[in-house]
Scaffold this motif. Structure first.
Motif, short mmCIF file in Angstrom:
data_model
loop_
_atom_site.label_atom_id
_atom_site.label_comp_id
_atom_site.label_asym_id
_atom_site.label_seq_id
_atom_site.Cartn_x
_atom_site.Cartn_y
_atom_site.Cartn_z
N ASP B 6 7.25 5.47 4.20
CA ASP B 6 6.37 4.98 5.26
C ASP B 6 6.89 3.65 5.82
OD1 ASP B 6 4.78 7.16 4.85
OD2 ASP B 6 3.31 6.10 3.61
N LEU B 7 7.44 2.85 4.93
CA LEU B 7 8.03 1.58 5.37
C LEU B 7 9.22 1.83 6.29
CD1 LEU B 7 8.24 -0.86 2.32
CD2 LEU B 7 7.10 -1.27 4.48
N ALA B 8 10.03 2.84 5.92
CA ALA B 8 11.20 3.18 6.75
C ALA B 8 10.75 3.57 8.16
CB ALA B 8 11.99 4.32 6.10
N ALA B 9 9.62 4.29 8.24
CA ALA B 9 9.12 4.71 9.56
C ALA B 9 8.71 3.50 10.39
CB ALA B 9 7.93 5.65 9.36
N ILE B 10 8.14 2.47 9.74
CA ILE B 10 7.77 1.23 10.45
C ILE B 10 9.04 0.54 10.96
CG2 ILE B 10 6.89 -1.13 10.05
CD1 ILE B 10 4.59 0.64 10.21
N LEU B 11 10.05 0.48 10.09
CA LEU B 11 11.31 -0.21 10.46
C LEU B 11 11.92 0.44 11.70
CD1 LEU B 11 13.21 -0.91 7.09
CD2 LEU B 11 11.47 -2.28 8.22
N ALA B 12 11.81 1.77 11.77
CA ALA B 12 12.43 2.50 12.89
C ALA B 12 11.83 2.09 14.23
CB ALA B 12 12.28 4.00 12.66
N LYS B 13 10.61 1.57 14.20
CA LYS B 13 9.94 1.21 15.47
C LYS B 13 10.21 -0.24 15.89
CE LYS B 13 6.09 4.28 14.44
NZ LYS B 13 4.80 4.26 13.76
N LEU B 14 10.73 -1.03 14.98
CA LEU B 14 10.84 -2.47 15.27
C LEU B 14 12.02 -2.79 16.18
CD1 LEU B 14 10.07 -4.04 11.78
CD2 LEU B 14 8.56 -3.92 13.75
N ARG B 15 11.81 -3.77 17.06
CA ARG B 15 12.86 -4.29 17.92
C ARG B 15 12.87 -5.80 17.81
NH1 ARG B 15 14.10 -0.12 17.31
NH2 ARG B 15 14.48 1.63 18.68
N PRO B 16 14.02 -6.47 17.69
CA PRO B 16 15.35 -5.90 17.57
C PRO B 16 15.48 -5.06 16.31
CG PRO B 16 15.40 -8.29 17.18
CD PRO B 16 14.03 -7.95 17.60
N PRO B 17 16.41 -4.09 16.33
CA PRO B 17 16.50 -3.14 15.22
C PRO B 17 16.80 -3.83 13.88
CG PRO B 17 18.35 -2.88 16.73
CD PRO B 17 17.41 -3.85 17.37
N VAL B 18 16.30 -3.21 12.84
CA VAL B 18 16.47 -3.75 11.49
C VAL B 18 17.68 -3.08 10.84
CG1 VAL B 18 15.41 -3.72 9.19
CG2 VAL B 18 14.02 -4.24 11.20
N GLU B 19 18.51 -3.91 10.20
CA GLU B 19 19.64 -3.35 9.42
C GLU B 19 19.08 -2.68 8.16
OE1 GLU B 19 23.01 -3.50 9.81
OE2 GLU B 19 23.01 -4.65 11.67
N GLU B 20 18.38 -3.49 7.37
CA GLU B 20 17.73 -2.92 6.19
C GLU B 20 16.73 -3.91 5.61
OE1 GLU B 20 21.38 -3.76 5.04
OE2 GLU B 20 20.31 -5.60 4.59
N LEU B 21 15.76 -3.34 4.92
CA LEU B 21 14.84 -4.11 4.09
C LEU B 21 15.32 -3.85 2.66
CD1 LEU B 21 12.13 -5.66 3.68
CD2 LEU B 21 11.02 -3.44 3.61
N TYR B 22 15.43 -4.90 1.87
CA TYR B 22 16.05 -4.77 0.55
C TYR B 22 15.07 -5.29 -0.50
CZ TYR B 22 19.90 -5.55 -2.85
OH TYR B 22 20.74 -5.54 -3.95
#
Lengths: 418, 393
Positions: B6-22
């Motif tokens: 679910d977190l990955a789906a949130i990241l996909a919507k963010l701008r500027p794009p996210v490289e990764e959450l670690y």
């Protein structure tokens, strides 16, 4: 550091609540740190970093055993984890916590907080110099120390750090780490202006040479740290020019703290005292040298980094200057000496205090820098202690896990291999 | 995993794009081994999360929903509920200590769990446990699994000075491993290679050694640098850096793979507080069809142990800080030498190796590597090598 106080107190309460009934004596060390960093890589790529750190370390005693643990995370969870793990780590060999009657705090001023915007300016200054890659960091921290008997002390620190890599000779990039002092303006190392006087090339016929060497602050710093950490080792004769202190309070201390790593009031400690010199360049050739039968005075315990048990280790080493004349004024007085400009490798230090260091060094003849190249500096900590002829120029502040403020150090009879 | 998805789906919507959450959690135990007993035991449990996007790295201690929300700059309620509390198991210090012959050592064991959450998926991976022993001389030995190193003794330095002139030097597996790490490992890390600072830049496909030396980076082996997914979530891939003496490829992370024709999968970071860089994992080196026994009779000097190495690329030479070595006379050890630096020149384009062979042996010393202030465990396995034109500066 708004809101920090509440987080620190919350962690303290949580750890106290857990350890209160389970340990005979305990101490809690809480640290909150904020770091802002701007870095530029060799390929001119910029990276902006911001970090928030919150950690709790607990040391406890029960049934003559000791335990230590550290944890990071949210204040309450980190405190409870550290408290639990410290009890789970109970074992022999931990030193006992000091007697509660010895605990106390020295006054510490609140720093004049710098804003992270200062980093932009510092990076612009750095990138205007001939550096390969560089970074500037601003660290704000707040620390709380508490003992089961009720003693509590807190203090705040700030450091502005500059690091850069520079190719001093073709293919030989050296790393430099400095701490900036007010007025917070980056200055190139004192030898930078000298290099154009000379040219890269052979310094001497290849081989080993015993020589007088003038160590730059970047080369002297790791040796001074090693010296302070080997304080129990007997060093024999100490040269009069030594005045090496570990600063923890007062205006000159870069990291003033209320108490040491075990809760004893902070004090500045003279680790290596020397006699007064009448003439710095004549050094200890007279009768000024004196024997140092029991090694150096050890530095007080500290917690650097916060997640390790307290250890006798320097926080801010300060070597007193014999003469504040800058290097450029000093050089004409030197007949034949090697300037050891920068370390290329890590210091290789043997158990007996013998060391080797690969360096960029320059030869000065008749007061002029004439050639520079790569060479190995070899010696011993014992020779360093007995052979210091003088400390020249204003101190420069090197960051090396702790702060080392040192001028140039002139040492007799170190071995140089080129 | 589903909650993290679910977190990955949130990241996909963010701008500027996210490289990764670690997300990262590490457990570490330190103790002293004295007279066979475990003493001064200390434990550390650290957890932190970080976010990379748009040329910035934001990091916080803690892995809660609130911490992630602060990194993303979102109100907590907009971040899906998740819990990430991986199990980390670490061997009992008593059991580890019982496997070691030496009676006085400082020991550490560390294990970590990481979760890399990218807009395109979630990748979890374990690190370690990695063991490290430090003897009284400060020499370090690192290993993985249940097989401790054969010894943790202090290097035996003598008093005699090494001979001068051009020497033919036999490097036993430990110094060979350090040489290969510095000469091929670091210069074939993509950031160094593509910025032009590597001596091998522009030379892929050309010969680097006269002998058929092969060097592989292999994170899938049970050695200190092992992982199944790297710190950007890419699967671990063995890579042949040098094949039978010929330079083949470089170590890379995703940023490099966007601009250059290289495979990622080599991103490593010491903690979430530092950015991932292309790094060596476990370097394994061997010589195809080399003789098993080293030609002792041909060498003047036998180097058994070194502390570290420095590569001077423009000088086309390599310096080894030798801690244990012997002068050889007619193939036998004539005398033990004092510690010194050894200078190994490179030829116009190649390392001056004239022979190599024997079984590639796992090397435990030193077992870690430092670059850009990030210290990481690394594994090594190497064979013996014979070098010519070596000098003692």
């Amino acid at each position: 550091m708004m809101g920090a106080e509440a987080s620190l107190r919350l962690a303290l309460q949580a750890a106290r609540a857990y350890l209160g009934a389970k340990a005979d004596v305990f101490e809690i060390f809480v640290r909150l740190g904020k770091t802002w960093r701007l870095a530029q890589s060799k390929s001119r790529e910029k990276l902006k970093e911001e970090a928030y750190e919150f950690g709790v370390a607990c040391r406890c005693q029960r049934y003559r055993q000791g335990g230590f643990a550290a944890a990071s995370g949210s204040p309450k969870a980190a405190a409870e984890t550290a408290a639990k793990l410290s009890l789970a780590s109970l074992s022999d060999g931990h030193p006992p916590l000091p007697d509660a009657t010895l605990l106390g705090a020295a006054p510490t001023p609140e720093p004049q907080w710098l804003s992270p915007e200062v980093l932009q300016l510092q990076l612009a200054i750095l990138t205007s110099q001939a550096v390969d890659s560089c970074a500037v960091s601003l660290v704000h921290s707040q620390t709380l120390f508490s003992r089961s008997e009720g003693f509590t002390a807190s203090w705040q620190n700030q450091l502005l750090l500059v690091e850069w890599e520079q190719e001093l000779l073709p293919g030989i990039a050296c790393s430099f780490h400095r701490v900036l002092a007010p007025p917070w303006r980056f200055q190139q190392p004192s030898w930078q202006g000298l290099l154009p006087q000379g040219s890269p090339g052979p310094l001497l016929p290849a081989g080993r040479h015993l020589a007088r060497v003038l160590l730059s602050p970047d080369v002297a710093a790791p040796l001074l740290v090693s010296l302070a950490r080997r304080s129990s080792q007997p060093f024999g004769v100490v040269a009069p020019a030594w005045q090496l202190s570990d600063l923890r309070t007062g205006e000159r201390a870069f990291l003033p703290m209320a108490c040491d790593g075990e809760g004893l009031p902070s004090e500045n400690r003279l680790l290596l005292p020397g006699a007064r010199l009448s003439h710095p360049l004549r050094g200890n050739e007279g009768s000024g040298s004196k024997p140092l039968p029991h090694g150096l005075v050890p530095p007080a315990p500290t917690r650097v980094p916060w997640d390790r048990p307290p250890q006798p280790s320097p926080v801010h080493l300060w070597q007193q200057t014999s003469t504040s004349e800058p290097l450029q004024t000093l050089l004409p007085q030197l007949e034949d000496v090697f300037l050891v400009l920068a370390p290329v490798s890590e210091l290789a230090l043997e158990k007996n205090g013998q060391f080797r260091l690969l360096t960029v060094l320059a030869r000065v003849r008749h007061g002029k820098l004439y050639r520079y190249g790569v060479g190995v500096l070899r010696g011993s900590l014992k020779r360093l202690v007995s052979g210091l002829l003088g400390a020249f120029g204003p101190p420069e502040h090197v960051a090396l896990g702790c702060v080392v403020s040192t001028p140039w150090l002139l040492i007799s009879n170190f071995e140089v291999t080129v | 995993m589903e909650e993290l998805a679910d977190l990955a789906a949130i990241l996909a919507k963010l701008r500027p794009p996210v490289e990764e959450l670690y997300l990262w959690q590490e457990l570490r135990l330190d103790w002293e081994l004295k007279d066979g007993a475990v003493r001064s035991l200390a434990s550390r449990l650290r957890q932190a999360c970080s976010l990379r996007r748009d040329g910035s790295l934001l990091c916080r201690d803690g892995c809660r929903r609130e911490d992630v929300a602060l990194l993303l700059g979102l109100p907590t309620r907009k971040v899906p509920r998740f819990s990430w509390s991986p199990k980390i198991t670490i061997p009992d210090p008593q059991v580890v200590s019982a496997q070691l012959a030496q009676e006085e050592l400082r020991l550490t064991v560390a294990a970590a769990q990481v979760a890399v959450i990218r807009p395109d998926g979630v990748f979890t991976s374990a690190r370690g446990p990695v063991f490290q022993a430090i003897n009284g001389a400060g020499e370090t030995f690192s290993w993985c699994g249940n097989q401790p190193p054969p010894h943790t003794r202090t290097a035996q330095g003598g008093r005699k000075l090494p001979p001068s002139g051009k020497l033919k030097v036999l490097l036993q597996p430990q110094p060979s491993a350090v040489l290969i790490h510095e000469v091929f490992g670091h210069p074939l890390e993509g950031d160094s290679f593509f910025s032009g600072h590597s001596p091998w830049a522009g030379k892929l496909g050309t010969r680097a050694t006269a002998i058929p030396l092969t060097v592989q980076d292999n994170p899938t082996l049970l050695l200190p640098g092992s992982f199944l997914h790297d710190d950007e979530g890419e699967p671990a891939r063995p890579k042949l850096l040098v094949e039978a003496g010929v330079l083949r490829t470089v170590l890379a992370h995703r940023s490099l793979a966007r601009y250059f024709p290289v495979e990622p999968g080599n991103a490593r970071r010491a903690s979430p507080h530092q950015p991932p860089l292309p790094r060596i994992s476990n370097l394994v080196a061997w010589v195809e069809r080399g003789p098993q026994e080293p030609p002792l009779g041909e060498a003047n000097l036998e180097v058994v142990r070194v502390r570290s190495g420095v590569f001077l690329p423009k000088e086309q030479s390599f310096l080894l800080s030798v801690s244990e070595s012997y002068r050889l006379l007619r193939g036998t050890r004539a005398e033990r030498l004092a510690p010194f630096y050894l200078k190994l020149p490179l030829g116009p384009s190649a390392l001056q190796l004239v022979a190599g062979g024997g079984k590639s042996q796992v090397v435990a010393e030193p077992g870690w590597c430092s670059k850009s202030g990030q210290k990481l465990p690394v594994g090594a396995s190497a064979c013996w090598l014979l070098c010519v034109g070596v000098e003692v500066p």
